[in-house]
Design an enzyme around this catalytic site. Sequence first.
Site, PDB file in Angstrom:
ATOM      1  CG  HIS A 142      -4.310  33.397 -54.297  1.00  0.00           C
ATOM      2  ND1 HIS A 142      -5.183  33.102 -53.268  1.00  0.00           N
ATOM      3  CD2 HIS A 142      -4.356  32.316 -55.130  1.00  0.00           C
ATOM      4  CE1 HIS A 142      -5.704  31.900 -53.464  1.00  0.00           C
ATOM      5  NE2 HIS A 142      -5.218  31.401 -54.603  1.00  0.00           N
ATOM      6  CD  GLU A 143      -3.424  31.983 -58.833  1.00  0.00           C
ATOM      7  OE1 GLU A 143      -2.806  30.897 -58.795  1.00  0.00           O
ATOM      8  OE2 GLU A 143      -4.662  32.062 -58.738  1.00  0.00           O
ATOM      9  CG  HIS A 165      -1.315  28.555 -54.991  1.00  0.00           C
ATOM     10  ND1 HIS A 165      -1.643  27.865 -53.845  1.00  0.00           N
ATOM     11  CD2 HIS A 165      -2.455  29.205 -55.373  1.00  0.00           C
ATOM     12  CE1 HIS A 165      -2.910  28.092 -53.546  1.00  0.00           C
ATOM     13  NE2 HIS A 165      -3.418  28.908 -54.453  1.00  0.00           N
TER      14      HIS A 165
END
Length: 224
Positions: free
Chosen positions: A85-86, A89
């Site tokens: 997820h990170e 980004h």
Amino acid sequence: MSWGGEPERKAVEPSYTYSYSVSPYGPAAPRRQGFFGRTELKHIAIAVAVLTAAFTMIMWDGSSDTLLWSLAVAAPTVVLGFFLHEMAHKYMARNYGCWAEFRAYPMGLFLALAMSFFGFLFAAPGAVYIAGNITREQNGRISLAGPATNLVIAIACLPFALSGAFPSMVGDMAFSLFFFNSFLAVFNLVPVAPLDGSKVWAWNKPVYVAAMALAASLLVLAWL
């Protein structure tokens, strides 16, 4: 989750251009040849370790026989849910020419670990901080990248989690990934700053509604 500073107006494109401040943990480092910064790797390692411990506590029933099993399921669940997820980004932000690095949030990690002893999942381990000039659309896309990654993982795990045709370890791992990623997608899509959903909502409301509807549907399915 991706965080930046407050948007400020620019002379060229006053309605759509955002200038992000750097992380409060220090000035933005110059662009490196590698993907990760040294400090960033330390923060990622700490966040992954704490979240893995917290998720293990939630799954563990207290017996010595299930401790290693809980850890074996929790570790890849955290790596494939939180970490990817990170990094989604970070990848999108760097793709738009921004400086981007993950920084852990100590209080969020403490709460995650503390609440795990009571059987509750709390996910605010930190965020990818970015610095650079981006448009509202780019900001929305960077923010959507994290939850979208969780949705892809959840959907990919769905057949293995619900079919019952696979060995129990495979089914348990798949269900853990399915639930954790569905939860992260819904949590991060809540349209309240600084969560990802607030920036996706500001960019494109139909895209936001579609993403939240899918995430919420998957999470409800996980609870059934």
